[in-house]
Design a protein around this motif. Structure first.
Motif, short mmCIF file in Angstrom:
data_model
loop_
_atom_site.label_atom_id
_atom_site.label_comp_id
_atom_site.label_asym_id
_atom_site.label_seq_id
_atom_site.Cartn_x
_atom_site.Cartn_y
_atom_site.Cartn_z
N ARG A 71 -3.70 -5.26 1.72
CA ARG A 71 -5.02 -4.63 1.83
C ARG A 71 -5.31 -3.84 0.55
N ASP A 72 -6.55 -3.95 0.11
CA ASP A 72 -6.93 -3.14 -1.05
C ASP A 72 -7.37 -1.75 -0.56
N ARG A 73 -7.87 -0.92 -1.47
CA ARG A 73 -8.22 0.45 -1.11
C ARG A 73 -9.36 0.54 -0.10
N GLU A 74 -10.17 -0.47 -0.07
CA GLU A 74 -11.29 -0.48 0.88
C GLU A 74 -10.89 -1.13 2.21
N GLY A 75 -9.67 -1.60 2.33
CA GLY A 75 -9.19 -2.20 3.58
C GLY A 75 -9.42 -3.70 3.69
N ARG A 76 -9.92 -4.32 2.63
CA ARG A 76 -10.14 -5.76 2.65
C ARG A 76 -8.83 -6.50 2.42
N ALA A 77 -8.70 -7.66 3.07
CA ALA A 77 -7.49 -8.46 2.91
C ALA A 77 -7.49 -9.14 1.55
N VAL A 78 -6.35 -9.06 0.88
CA VAL A 78 -6.17 -9.71 -0.42
C VAL A 78 -4.95 -10.61 -0.31
N ILE A 79 -5.16 -11.87 -0.63
CA ILE A 79 -4.08 -12.84 -0.54
C ILE A 79 -3.52 -13.07 -1.94
N THR A 80 -2.21 -12.89 -2.08
CA THR A 80 -1.55 -13.17 -3.34
C THR A 80 -0.51 -14.26 -3.11
#
Length: 136
Positions: A71-80
């Protein structure tokens, strides 16, 4: 070897479950005859080759792509994505030496058993065809 035999015997039964009532009746009443036929074919193949086939499961590590969700700082899912090692199971066939005399005895016994079951299987097929005529 056993897995192939089990698979060869299971597939017709699964297909028979979807077949017509006549097909299901024939499959149900000729199961042992078909099993003996499959075993006999396997033994004859072993004799023709001079060895039997065996199977074993082998675990092998494989390099593959793995995804991680953060999760980024805004709570959105980030796929790496990154490379990682995963275990995969392969089925490996290998040769098994046979005793030709013992295999020939097995073949003869199965041939006798098939001959003993043949008349019963033929009667069962005829009875199933009479009980469940196709197109009726």
């Amino acid at each position: 070897m056993r897995r192939n035999t089990a698979l060869a015997l299971t597939i017709p039964l699964l297909l028979a479950a979807c077949g017509t009532p006549q097909d299901r009746c024939i499959a149900r009443n000729t199961a042992e005859f078909r099993s003996v036929n499959a075993l006999l074919a396997e033994v004859e193949g072993n004799l023709a080759r001079g060895y039997a086939w065996g199977e074993r499961q082998v675990v092998r590590p494989r390099l593959t792509r793995c995804d991680t969700v953060t999760r980024d700082r805004e709570g959105r899912a980030v796929i790496t994505s990154h490379s990682c090692w995963r275990d995969e199971i392969d089925v490996e066939r290998y040769r098994i030496p046979i005793d030709p005399a013992a295999e020939a005895r097995k073949r003869d016994g199965l041939a006798e058993r098939r001959a003993a079951l043949a008349s019963g299987a033929n009667r069962a097929v005829a009875a199933c065809r009479a009980a469940y005529p196709e197109g009726a």
